[in-house]
Design a protein around this motif. Sequence first.
Motif, mmCIF file in Angstrom:
data_model
loop_
_atom_site.group_PDB
_atom_site.id
_atom_site.type_symbol
_atom_site.label_atom_id
_atom_site.label_comp_id
_atom_site.label_asym_id
_atom_site.label_seq_id
_atom_site.Cartn_x
_atom_site.Cartn_y
_atom_site.Cartn_z
ATOM 1 N N GLN A 163 0.786 -1.005 -0.228
ATOM 2 C CA GLN A 163 -0.015 -0.129 -0.018
ATOM 3 C C GLN A 163 0.985 1.332 0.092
ATOM 4 O OE1 GLN A 163 -0.345 -2.715 2.086
ATOM 5 N NE2 GLN A 163 -2.165 -2.962 2.812
ATOM 6 N N THR B 296 2.174 1.946 -3.615
ATOM 7 C CA THR B 296 1.259 1.950 -4.714
ATOM 8 C C THR B 296 0.957 3.236 -4.948
ATOM 9 O OG1 THR B 296 0.345 -0.331 -4.331
ATOM 10 C CG2 THR B 296 -0.958 1.062 -5.547
ATOM 11 N N ASP C 202 -4.246 4.139 -8.158
ATOM 12 C CA ASP C 202 -4.538 2.578 -8.553
ATOM 13 C C ASP C 202 -4.891 1.827 -7.256
ATOM 14 O OD1 ASP C 202 -3.872 3.311 -11.190
ATOM 15 O OD2 ASP C 202 -1.886 3.053 -10.798
ATOM 16 N N LEU C 203 -4.574 2.371 -6.079
ATOM 17 C CA LEU C 203 -4.763 1.590 -4.824
ATOM 18 C C LEU C 203 -6.110 0.947 -4.636
ATOM 19 C CD1 LEU C 203 -3.505 0.520 -2.130
ATOM 20 C CD2 LEU C 203 -3.937 2.851 -1.078
ATOM 21 N N ASP D 256 -6.834 -1.997 -6.445
ATOM 22 C CA ASP D 256 -6.047 -3.187 -6.080
ATOM 23 C C ASP D 256 -6.684 -3.758 -4.721
ATOM 24 O OD1 ASP D 256 -4.256 -4.937 -5.746
ATOM 25 O OD2 ASP D 256 -2.479 -3.506 -5.698
ATOM 26 N N LYS E 260 -0.779 -1.549 -12.961
ATOM 27 C CA LYS E 260 -1.009 -0.439 -11.925
ATOM 28 C C LYS E 260 0.327 0.234 -11.972
ATOM 29 C CE LYS E 260 -0.393 -1.545 -7.533
ATOM 30 N NZ LYS E 260 -0.632 -2.274 -6.087
ATOM 31 N N TYR F 16 3.485 1.870 -9.516
ATOM 32 C CA TYR F 16 4.301 1.673 -8.157
ATOM 33 C C TYR F 16 5.156 2.843 -8.070
ATOM 34 C CZ TYR F 16 2.707 -3.235 -7.370
ATOM 35 O OH TYR F 16 2.152 -4.320 -7.588
#
Length: 277
Positions: free
Chosen positions: A74, A77, A81-82, A85, A104, A106
């Motif tokens: 978390q 990310t 996009d979190l 997910d 996603k 990062y």
Amino acid sequence: MRAEHERRIAELEGKLEAAEHGQRLEAERFRLTVDGAPIGMALVGLDGTFIRANHALGELFGYTPEELVKVRFQDITHPQDLQSDLDLLGRVFHGEIARYELRKRYFRKDGAVIHADLHVSMVRDGRGAPLHFISQILDVTEKLRAEEILRERLAELSTPLIPIRDDVMIMPLIGAIDSERAERVLTTLLAGASNSGARVAIVDVTGVVAVNEQVASALLRAARAVRLLGTHMVLSGIGPEVARTLIAVGADLSGIVTCGNLQAAVAHAVKLARESG
């Protein structure tokens, strides 16, 4: 009898030892396979921490494997996009789906943003209780960058702008023209007129299959727009279908020169450029 009993015990112990040795070899083989994998792999705890990560994942994120186990997914990310997910992760946790895939973003340790394809599944105990997640992460940053460059080059090819003199440029259009391509025509013409200072821009539609009302309007907008930059626009290669469409939409062609073929358009453009020079 006692000797036979001891022999059987020794034989059993030997089998157990061989089985344990085999398990150790299998575990070591699995560890080497994971650590040597070319893509990032990790065991992720239910709270999002990286329980174990291979070298590829550490290199991808810019952490050593030892540093990475102190990080939660978390935390690295991209905020946009979190939630998607977490939603998918929750569905896996509750058994609604067995696994999921997600593209996603990062954050690396140095702050750079990377794009990756994430594959997630879950490991459960014998009673079905969740133990941890298995994540595989493939870096697609360079792939996406190459695709974007390729798209920009197909876009350039679909609306080529060719200088034939310092003060005259031509855009030959071939095939179908949809609304998206029509907008690229406008963008390319404006940029070309602004950067080159050309006095005349020829848009040749000889090879255009069909022109609908929306495309015709876009071409006329392009003509008016480049005129504001001091560039005259010449439309060449207008066939019966294109002419019919222009008439049907009540196109205002004032200030736009039309020619039946490219040769006539070039001759007129050169003359016009000289006169306006």
